[in-house]
Design a protein around this motif. Sequence first.
Motif: not given
Length: 301
Positions: A189-193
């Motif tokens: 998801e190319s999400a970065r937390l």
Amino acid sequence: MIVRVLGSAAGGGVPQWNCACANCSAARAGRRPTRSQSSIAVSTDGARWLLLNCSPDVAAQIEAFAPLHPRQPRDTPIAGMLFTDANVDHLGGLTVLRQHGTHGFVLRSSAAVRAIAVAQPAFAPFARPPHRWLEAPLDALCAPVDAEELVGRQLTVRAIPVAGTTPGYDGRRHVRGAVVALEIRALRESARLLFAPVFADIDDALRAAIEAADVAFLDGSFYSDDELVAQGLASKSARSLGHQPVGGPNGTLARLRGIRTRIVFTHLNNSNPMLDPDSEAHARVRELGAEIAFDAMELVL
Ligand SMILES: [Zn+2]
Ligand SMILES: [Zn+2]
């Protein structure tokens, strides 16, 4: 990536058992939500979960969130845990998870945090089978649990050393990796937390990580450096306890002015005026577009 805030308070929670300050009293009287000690849970599929820190309130936090319930006798959807530091409010929940049976957790922390933790008899069993307590190398990508667990999930972790010291019980030593921020990436998801509930300063590396994140959970322990002293609660400043205050000329809000990342303050100490929605501190936070975490807050990245 699904992110669930299990707890949003600093050590002691809100209310804290021995405190009748304005915030604790308001929570105790039911005028404001109570807060358990800081931790978040992360998943890509809703079935397997990672805990970021494991607070002494973990049993109640599991019961309050159905996806963390066991699905058969002696079972848990919690695959592993990642730790930012060795403070008791961040790994004390391990002592609550002693009845793990044959289920082994994969734990990851910096080498420094692992060494401090496993020297404590209460935490030492988590470095032995069926568990594995692995090192999260500083500033390098690694898998949160192990490759097998990651098939189809593709989460990576980076532990970014931040300003801070070892906990009080370890003498507040200045050791690299004593405190880290955790960057979790879901590649698909190319999400970065970013999860950074403790830092004494925002250095270049932490700032870059905040800027690169979609959502950054940041140290919201104290609004001002002297609030514990001013409220007669303790004699220590926020900075001497290893927390950069949110407000003030050198506070986190001032330092991050203009940043586009979604900022969520967490790990709120019960002395923090940000907990009062009618306070000026609360208004300042909202003015800059930042948010205040609450127990059961959920985000999807
Ligand atoms: Zn803490
Ligand atoms: Zn209080």
